[in-house]
Motif scaffolding. Structure first.
Motif, PDB file in Angstrom:
ATOM      1  N   HIS A  37       0.874  -1.164   0.000  1.00 49.89           N
ATOM      2  CA  HIS A  37       0.000   0.000   0.000  1.00 49.89           C
ATOM      3  C   HIS A  37       0.915   1.220   0.000  1.00 49.89           C
ATOM      4  O   HIS A  37       1.773   1.365   0.878  1.00 49.89           O
ATOM      5  N   ILE A  38       0.781   2.073  -1.002  1.00 46.34           N
ATOM      6  CA  ILE A  38       1.610   3.281  -1.121  1.00 46.34           C
ATOM      7  C   ILE A  38       0.686   4.482  -1.259  1.00 46.34           C
ATOM      8  O   ILE A  38      -0.530   4.356  -1.159  1.00 46.34           O
ATOM      9  N   ASP A  68      -3.578   3.565  -3.541  1.00 45.24           N
ATOM     10  CA  ASP A  68      -2.489   3.264  -4.459  1.00 45.24           C
ATOM     11  C   ASP A  68      -1.796   1.991  -4.008  1.00 45.24           C
ATOM     12  O   ASP A  68      -1.464   1.843  -2.825  1.00 45.24           O
ATOM     13  N   ILE A  69      -1.580   1.095  -4.954  1.00 47.57           N
ATOM     14  CA  ILE A  69      -0.976  -0.207  -4.676  1.00 47.57           C
ATOM     15  C   ILE A  69       0.242  -0.374  -5.576  1.00 47.57           C
ATOM     16  O   ILE A  69       0.166  -0.115  -6.781  1.00 47.57           O
ATOM     17  N   LEU A  70       1.344  -0.806  -4.980  1.00 43.83           N
ATOM     18  CA  LEU A  70       2.550  -1.128  -5.748  1.00 43.83           C
ATOM     19  C   LEU A  70       2.658  -2.643  -5.828  1.00 43.83           C
ATOM     20  O   LEU A  70       2.737  -3.317  -4.805  1.00 43.83           O
ATOM     21  N   LEU A  71       2.650  -3.161  -7.033  1.00 46.86           N
ATOM     22  CA  LEU A  71       2.818  -4.593  -7.288  1.00 46.86           C
ATOM     23  C   LEU A  71       4.180  -4.782  -7.929  1.00 46.86           C
ATOM     24  O   LEU A  71       4.430  -4.293  -9.031  1.00 46.86           O
ATOM     25  N   GLU A  72       5.077  -5.456  -7.208  1.00 47.58           N
ATOM     26  CA  GLU A  72       6.419  -5.725  -7.731  1.00 47.58           C
ATOM     27  C   GLU A  72       6.445  -7.122  -8.334  1.00 47.58           C
ATOM     28  O   GLU A  72       6.027  -8.096  -7.710  1.00 47.58           O
ATOM     29  N   GLN A  75      10.716   1.181 -19.310  1.00 52.52           N
ATOM     30  CA  GLN A  75      10.880   1.031 -17.856  1.00 52.52           C
ATOM     31  C   GLN A  75      10.189  -0.231 -17.322  1.00 52.52           C
ATOM     32  O   GLN A  75      10.359  -0.564 -16.157  1.00 52.52           O
ATOM     33  N   ARG A  76       9.374  -0.858 -18.170  1.00 47.98           N
ATOM     34  CA  ARG A  76       8.649  -2.080 -17.802  1.00 47.98           C
ATOM     35  C   ARG A  76       7.646  -1.808 -16.680  1.00 47.98           C
ATOM     36  O   ARG A  76       7.558  -2.537 -15.696  1.00 47.98           O
ATOM     37  N   THR A  77       6.898  -0.698 -16.823  1.00 47.59           N
ATOM     38  CA  THR A  77       5.920  -0.325 -15.811  1.00 47.59           C
ATOM     39  C   THR A  77       4.528  -0.220 -16.419  1.00 47.59           C
ATOM     40  O   THR A  77       4.368   0.062 -17.609  1.00 47.59           O
ATOM     41  N   LEU A  78       3.550  -0.439 -15.563  1.00 48.17           N
ATOM     42  CA  LEU A  78       2.144  -0.293 -15.917  1.00 48.17           C
ATOM     43  C   LEU A  78       1.467   0.519 -14.824  1.00 48.17           C
ATOM     44  O   LEU A  78       1.766   0.340 -13.641  1.00 48.17           O
ATOM     45  N   ASP A  79       0.562   1.385 -15.208  1.00 48.12           N
ATOM     46  CA  ASP A  79      -0.304   2.079 -14.258  1.00 48.12           C
ATOM     47  C   ASP A  79      -1.728   1.803 -14.693  1.00 48.12           C
ATOM     48  O   ASP A  79      -2.101   2.066 -15.840  1.00 48.12           O
ATOM     49  N   LEU A  80      -2.501   1.273 -13.751  1.00 51.85           N
ATOM     50  CA  LEU A  80      -3.874   0.894 -14.042  1.00 51.85           C
ATOM     51  C   LEU A  80      -4.801   1.476 -12.990  1.00 51.85           C
ATOM     52  O   LEU A  80      -4.380   1.782 -11.870  1.00 51.85           O
ATOM     53  N   GLY A  81      -6.066   1.596 -13.347  1.00 51.93           N
ATOM     54  CA  GLY A  81      -7.050   2.127 -12.422  1.00 51.93           C
ATOM     55  C   GLY A  81      -8.296   1.282 -12.389  1.00 51.93           C
ATOM     56  O   GLY A  81      -8.609   0.566 -13.340  1.00 51.93           O
ATOM     57  N   VAL A  90     -11.857   3.795  -5.331  1.00 53.88           N
ATOM     58  CA  VAL A  90     -11.012   3.985  -6.500  1.00 53.88           C
ATOM     59  C   VAL A  90      -9.623   3.462  -6.165  1.00 53.88           C
ATOM     60  O   VAL A  90      -9.110   3.694  -5.072  1.00 53.88           O
ATOM     61  N   TYR A  91      -9.036   2.751  -7.120  1.00 46.62           N
ATOM     62  CA  TYR A  91      -7.727   2.143  -6.916  1.00 46.62           C
ATOM     63  C   TYR A  91      -6.806   2.473  -8.077  1.00 46.62           C
ATOM     64  O   TYR A  91      -7.242   2.504  -9.224  1.00 46.62           O
ATOM     65  N   HIS A  92      -5.542   2.687  -7.754  1.00 44.55           N
ATOM     66  CA  HIS A  92      -4.489   2.797  -8.760  1.00 44.55           C
ATOM     67  C   HIS A  92      -3.504   1.679  -8.478  1.00 44.55           C
ATOM     68  O   HIS A  92      -3.031   1.534  -7.351  1.00 44.55           O
ATOM     69  N   LEU A  93      -3.195   0.902  -9.489  1.00 44.25           N
ATOM     70  CA  LEU A  93      -2.250  -0.210  -9.380  1.00 44.25           C
ATOM     71  C   LEU A  93      -1.013   0.149 -10.190  1.00 44.25           C
ATOM     72  O   LEU A  93      -1.091   0.386 -11.396  1.00 44.25           O
TER      73      LEU A  93
END
Length: 152
Positions: free
Chosen positions: A10-11, A26-30, A58-64, A76-79
């Motif tokens: 949780h960030i 906001d969630i950080l998934l590594e 950068q190999r990143t994704l931002d999803l909502g 509301v969530y941001h991943l």
């Protein structure tokens, strides 16, 4: 597909007790450094996550999740999906937790920017970036090695 997540955290502002925040989690998934970016993006979109940004380099994704045609849903969530080792969000979160005076400075910055960028998320995020990076750099020095997985 055999991608296994490494860690989830949780960030964001809601992860810092007492910090003013939008009602967004906001969630950080590594994931492993070599995770299949396109496969994971498709898997999450199949689960009704909205792909907001993808950075192949950068190999990143931002999803909502929680966006509706009429605005925000109740939740509301941001991943934020990143390869293991990209820990700026963790450094920043923990620095704000450790130093309430810095958290108050961040809160004041956010409130000031809200007036100008309430309906422009990208500009709002960009306007905070210098402060976030400055505090993250301080945290990297203070918390060096904190986020390495146990097997390291």
């Amino acid at each position: 597909m055999t991608t296994i997540f490494v860690r989830i955290n949780h960030i964001g502002s809601t992860s810092v007790e007492g910090l003013i925040a939008k009602p967004t989690i906001d969630i950080l998934l590594e994931l492993p450094k070599d995770y299949a970016v396109n496969d994971i993006a498709q898997l999450l979109q199949n689960d009704e996550w909205i792909l907001m940004q993808k950075d192949d380099k950068q190999r990143t994704l931002d999803l909502g999740k929680g966006y509706t045609p009429n605005g925000f849903a109740e939740k509301v969530y941001h991943l934020h999906v990143k390869p293991l080792g990209d820990w700026n969000e963790l450094y920043f979160r923990d620095y704000l937790r450790q130093y309430p005076n810095v958290a108050r400075q961040y809160e004041a910055l956010k409130l000031g920017l809200k007036e100008y960028f309430e309906h422009n998320r990208d500009a709002y995020t960009y306007a905070k970036s210098d402060f976030v990076m400055e505090q993250s750099q301080k945290a990297k020095l203070e918390f060096a090695g904190r986020y390495l997985p146990p097997e390291h």
